[in-house]
Every structure is written in C-alpha cells, then in structure tokens.
Motif scaffolding. Structure first.
Motif, PDB file in Angstrom:
ATOM      1  N   TYR A  23       8.206   6.013  21.991  1.00 14.37           N
ATOM      2  CA  TYR A  23       6.921   6.559  21.552  1.00 14.37           C
ATOM      3  C   TYR A  23       6.666   6.080  20.127  1.00 14.37           C
ATOM      4  N   LEU A  24       5.458   5.651  19.862  1.00 10.64           N
ATOM      5  CA  LEU A  24       5.103   5.199  18.516  1.00 10.64           C
ATOM      6  C   LEU A  24       4.376   6.331  17.798  1.00 10.64           C
ATOM      7  N   ALA A  25       5.060   6.930  16.833  1.00 11.91           N
ATOM      8  CA  ALA A  25       4.414   7.968  16.010  1.00 11.91           C
ATOM      9  C   ALA A  25       3.967   7.276  14.726  1.00 11.91           C
ATOM     10  N   GLY A  26       4.696   7.467  13.615  1.00 10.73           N
ATOM     11  CA  GLY A  26       4.363   6.731  12.396  1.00 10.73           C
ATOM     12  C   GLY A  26       4.815   5.282  12.476  1.00 10.73           C
ATOM     13  N   GLY A  27       5.823   5.044  13.315  1.00 13.56           N
ATOM     14  CA  GLY A  27       6.297   3.677  13.540  1.00 13.56           C
ATOM     15  C   GLY A  27       7.234   3.136  12.474  1.00 13.56           C
ATOM     16  N   THR A  28       7.639   3.962  11.494  1.00 21.05           N
ATOM     17  CA  THR A  28       8.497   3.416  10.427  1.00 21.05           C
ATOM     18  C   THR A  28       9.850   2.944  10.959  1.00 21.05           C
ATOM     19  N   VAL A  88      11.443  11.832   1.121  1.00 22.76           N
ATOM     20  CA  VAL A  88      11.572  10.928   2.281  1.00 22.76           C
ATOM     21  C   VAL A  88      10.929   9.591   1.905  1.00 22.76           C
ATOM     22  N   GLY A  89      11.772   8.581   1.701  1.00 23.07           N
ATOM     23  CA  GLY A  89      11.283   7.235   1.395  1.00 23.07           C
ATOM     24  C   GLY A  89      10.366   7.196   0.187  1.00 23.07           C
ATOM     25  N   GLY A  90       9.586   6.112   0.070  1.00 21.39           N
ATOM     26  CA  GLY A  90       8.588   5.964  -0.987  1.00 21.39           C
ATOM     27  C   GLY A  90       7.210   6.315  -0.450  1.00 21.39           C
TER      28      GLY A  90
HETATM   29  C1  LIG Z   1      12.160   2.055   3.972  1.00 19.66           C
HETATM   30  C2  LIG Z   1      12.468   3.327   4.733  1.00 19.66           C
HETATM   31  C3  LIG Z   1      12.921   4.431   4.031  1.00 19.66           C
HETATM   32  C4  LIG Z   1      13.172   5.628   4.718  1.00 19.66           C
HETATM   33  N1  LIG Z   1      13.622   6.694   3.998  1.00 19.66           N
HETATM   34  C5  LIG Z   1      13.902   7.864   4.652  1.00 19.66           C
HETATM   35  C6  LIG Z   1      14.386   8.989   3.929  1.00 19.66           C
HETATM   36  O1  LIG Z   1      14.530   8.968   2.703  1.00 19.66           O
HETATM   37  N2  LIG Z   1      14.651  10.114   4.630  1.00 19.66           N
HETATM   38  C7  LIG Z   1      14.493  10.204   6.003  1.00 19.66           C
HETATM   39  O2  LIG Z   1      14.753  11.255   6.579  1.00 19.66           O
HETATM   40  N3  LIG Z   1      14.056   9.142   6.707  1.00 19.66           N
HETATM   41  C8  LIG Z   1      13.749   7.977   6.074  1.00 19.66           C
HETATM   42  N4  LIG Z   1      13.320   6.895   6.777  1.00 19.66           N
HETATM   43  C9  LIG Z   1      13.272   6.974   8.238  1.00 19.66           C
HETATM   44  C10 LIG Z   1      11.886   7.338   8.803  1.00 19.66           C
HETATM   45  O3  LIG Z   1      10.848   6.812   8.010  1.00 19.66           O
HETATM   46  C11 LIG Z   1      11.644   8.828   8.912  1.00 19.66           C
HETATM   47  O4  LIG Z   1      12.774   9.440   9.494  1.00 19.66           O
HETATM   48  C12 LIG Z   1      10.402   9.177   9.708  1.00 19.66           C
HETATM   49  O5  LIG Z   1      10.166  10.581   9.633  1.00 19.66           O
HETATM   50  C13 LIG Z   1      10.394   8.731  11.178  1.00 19.66           C
HETATM   51  O6  LIG Z   1       9.124   9.099  11.703  1.00 19.66           O
HETATM   52  P1  LIG Z   1       8.126   8.043  12.392  1.00 19.66           P
HETATM   53  O7  LIG Z   1       6.902   8.807  12.728  1.00 19.66           O
HETATM   54  O8  LIG Z   1       7.905   6.843  11.536  1.00 19.66           O
HETATM   55  O9  LIG Z   1       8.965   7.658  13.671  1.00 19.66           O
HETATM   56  P2  LIG Z   1       8.745   6.465  14.702  1.00 19.66           P
HETATM   57  O10 LIG Z   1       9.317   5.215  14.111  1.00 19.66           O
HETATM   58  O11 LIG Z   1       7.344   6.401  15.190  1.00 19.66           O
HETATM   59  O12 LIG Z   1       9.672   6.985  15.881  1.00 19.66           O
HETATM   60  C14 LIG Z   1      11.060   7.175  15.680  1.00 19.66           C
HETATM   61  C15 LIG Z   1      11.686   7.737  16.959  1.00 19.66           C
HETATM   62  O13 LIG Z   1      11.235   9.063  17.164  1.00 19.66           O
HETATM   63  C16 LIG Z   1      10.658   9.195  18.467  1.00 19.66           C
HETATM   64  N5  LIG Z   1       9.518  10.097  18.311  1.00 19.66           N
HETATM   65  C17 LIG Z   1       8.615  10.101  17.309  1.00 19.66           C
HETATM   66  N6  LIG Z   1       7.763  11.129  17.446  1.00 19.66           N
HETATM   67  C18 LIG Z   1       8.124  11.789  18.566  1.00 19.66           C
HETATM   68  C19 LIG Z   1       7.629  12.935  19.251  1.00 19.66           C
HETATM   69  N7  LIG Z   1       6.568  13.626  18.813  1.00 19.66           N
HETATM   70  N8  LIG Z   1       8.258  13.337  20.375  1.00 19.66           N
HETATM   71  C20 LIG Z   1       9.321  12.661  20.848  1.00 19.66           C
HETATM   72  N9  LIG Z   1       9.834  11.563  20.249  1.00 19.66           N
HETATM   73  C21 LIG Z   1       9.246  11.127  19.118  1.00 19.66           C
HETATM   74  C22 LIG Z   1      10.248   7.788  18.857  1.00 19.66           C
HETATM   75  O14 LIG Z   1      10.234   7.612  20.262  1.00 19.66           O
HETATM   76  C23 LIG Z   1      11.342   6.954  18.200  1.00 19.66           C
HETATM   77  O15 LIG Z   1      12.478   6.913  19.026  1.00 19.66           O
HETATM   78  C24 LIG Z   1      13.025   5.699   6.116  1.00 19.66           C
HETATM   79  C25 LIG Z   1      12.569   4.572   6.820  1.00 19.66           C
HETATM   80  C26 LIG Z   1      12.302   3.402   6.143  1.00 19.66           C
HETATM   81  C27 LIG Z   1      11.820   2.219   6.931  1.00 19.66           C
END
Ligand SMILES: Cc1cc2nc3c(=O)[nH]c(=O)nc-3n(C[C@H](O)[C@H](O)[C@H](O)COP(=O)(O)OP(=O)(O)OC[C@H]3O[C@@H](n4cnc5c(N)ncnc54)[C@H](O)[C@@H]3O)c2cc1C
Length: 263
Positions: A23-28, A88-90
């Motif tokens: 699933y693509l949420a924020g996609g980070t 959480v991140g920048g």
């Molecule tokens: C440069 C960088 C720095 C970061 N720093 C931190 C940090 O300091 N602290 C930290 O905790 N994290 C950090 N992260 C990790 C990440 O950014 C976070 O954990 C973020 O909250 C993930 O959310 P997302 O929406 O981007 O997830 P996505 O990349 O969209 O998804 C991640 C996973 O979660 C699943 N998913 C997402 N939403 C749902 C939903 N609603 N139901 C079921 N499954 C779901 C997806 O299928 C996938 O497997 C960092 C990442 C990067 C790239």
C-alpha cells in the motif's frame, strides 16, 4: 514489472492488498524500495480516500492513519505528540510520512509507533476489526489489510514523556527512543513505558513499569525500574549501535527521561 492500482475507497483498497502488494501511503519507505529495485512486490495499491482526521473526545485521541507527521504538528488536539512527530526525519519526510506507515516501519524506524504503544493505542482496520497495538505488533504483517485509524489515550498535561537518542542531530534515526505515560502525578500508577529500536518492533518494558507503579519519581523511587528496564527488550546489532551498547545505555536514558521533569 510493477503495476499501480488505485481504488476509490479505503475498503476496496484494503480488499486488494495481500502478498506481493504494498500500500502506498506517504511512500517514504515504499518508494525507496521501488527505487532500490526491491523485487519482493509487484503491485502498488493506492486509495482515493485517505483518513487524515484528528479528533479529541472524552475517550482520547483519534488519528486517521493517513495523517502525516506535519499534520500531527498542525493539530492542537495532538499537541502532546508534537515532540514525537518533530523528530521523525527532516521536513520533507515529515510532510509525507504517515502515522499508518510508521506502524509498519521496520527497525530502527517506528518512533511514532513507540509513542502509540506507551499510549495504549487501538488499531482500527478498514474492515472494522479493532485490536490492541501490542497484538498488532505481535502479528505485524502488511498483507493483513489496511489500517483506517488509531485511537489512543490523551494524557493529562505533563503525564507523557518522550526521548529519542540519535547520533546525527537533528534528524538522525533512533539508537533508541523511549515513550512513557505516567498517570497520577508525583506517584504514578498504571505506568506504561515503551522502547523503540530495542527489538524487532516497539516493546514495552513491563518489569520497569511494575517497579515504577506507586513510586516517587526520584533517584530512590526509580532505582529498581532502572535495574530491570531491559528485561523485556530484545535489542539487535545494526550499523548505529550494537545490541550490547543499547542494553548498557538504556537505563541511563530511562533515568534521564524519568528525572528530567514533565514535558
Ligand atoms: C530519510 C528518511 C528518514 C526517516 N526518518 C525516520 C525517523 O526519524 N523516524 C521514524 O520513525 N521513521 C523514519 N523514517 C521512516 C518513514 O519515513 C516513517 O516511518 C513513515 O512514518 C512511514 O510512513 P509512510 O506513509 O511514508 O509509509 P509508506 O512508505 O507509504 O508505507 C510503509 C509500509 O507501511 C504500509 N502501510 C502504510 N500505511 C498503511 C495503512 N494505513 N494500513 C496498512 N499498511 C500501511 C505499507 O504497505 C508499507 O509496507 C525515515 C525515512 C526516510 C526515507
């Protein structure tokens, strides 16, 4: 070959997730995996309906799983969680990273999820299931459906504390993070303490919680909790720190959190 499927509702998107799909949420994290050529999935699932609703009521706080860290920072109702989201991140990551995604983020990520564990959160799935966050972590699997929202306690002012230890300031990943919910003032009861980056998922330090209940938050009152605080944790080696190091410094950081005053 990677396909992208977009569904109008979260429920329909939830029906489409499963093995080989992300699933693509924020996609980070998902887009990073795509860019690295991760072959473990071939389908990306998107939903046209995203829950970003944050609401406080007498029962606590409700957070839509699609809420970003920036969204948390913009919410007054979630003010006690601002110190967590801010770390959480920048800024670019915080604009995209969602609370739902953080629940699934692998070690050493999952700072926000650690805070939710301390706050006794309930995970609400798009198909109507609800489960306590500890059960969710025990069976964590992103093929189980989609999380629609989370509910958690909304502590009294000063009863929630947060500490993140990282090597790179201000936006490094966690060597460990600690979230504590200390209800009841000077001698807290029903204490909950969660550690992040000290196991495969965020974990509660249950022996330390038991040792703190009814104790005053001073050197003598917290001594036993510091002695037992790593009993329920399972730290692992990674490029940031060894398991041994994490084990050694956990009581030092917990002491700072507990004696450091209420945030
Ligand atoms: C440069 C960088 C720095 C970061 N720093 C931190 C940090 O300091 N602290 C930290 O905790 N994290 C950090 N992260 C990790 C990440 O950014 C976070 O954990 C973020 O909250 C993930 O959310 P997302 O929406 O981007 O997830 P996505 O990349 O969209 O998804 C991640 C996973 O979660 C699943 N998913 C997402 N939403 C749902 C939903 N609603 N139901 C079921 N499954 C779901 C997806 O299928 C996938 O497997 C960092 C990442 C990067 C790239």
């Amino acid at each position: 070959m990677l396909s992208v499927e977009t569904y109008p509702t979260l429920g329909e998107a939830a029906g489409a997730v499963g093995q080989g799909a992300q699933y693509l949420a924020g996609g980070t994290l998902v887009m990073r995996d795509v860019n690295y050529g991760d072959q473990s999935f071939s389908r990306i699932i998107r939903s046209g309906q995203v829950d970003r609703d944050i609401r406080a009521d007498a029962g606590g706080l409700r957070i839509g799983a699609g809420t970003t860290m920036a969204g948390i920072l913009a919410s007054r109702d979630a003010e006690f969680l601002h110190p967590v989201a801010r770390q959480v991140g920048g800024p670019a990551v915080r604009n995209m990273a969602t609370v739902g995604g953080n629940l699934f983020a692998q070690h050493p990520y999952g700072d926000f999820a650690t805070a939710l564990l301390a706050l006794d959160a309930q995970i609400h799935w798009a198909d109507g299931r609800t489960e306590p966050i500890e059960g969710f972590f025990a069976g964590r699997d992103n093929a189980r459906g989609l999380v629609s929202h989370i509910t958690c306690a909304r502590p009294n002012a000063g009863d929630f504390r947060w500490l993140k230890i990282s090597r790179v300031k201000p936006k490094g990943v966690s060597v460990m993070s600690i979230a504590a919910w200390l209800p009841g003032g000077a001698r807290p009861s029903n204490v909950r303490i969660a550690f992040g980056a000290m196991g495969p998922t965020p974990l509660r330090a249950k022996a330390a919680e038991a040792a703190l209940n009814g104790q005053s938050l001073d050197e003598a009152g917290i001594a036993q909790a510091l002695t037992v605080c790593t009993q329920d944790l399972a730290p692992q080696d990674d490029p940031l720190a060894s398991a041994w190091y994490r084990q050694e410094v956990a009581p030092v950081h917990l002491k700072r959190l507990l004696l450091g005053g209420r945030s």
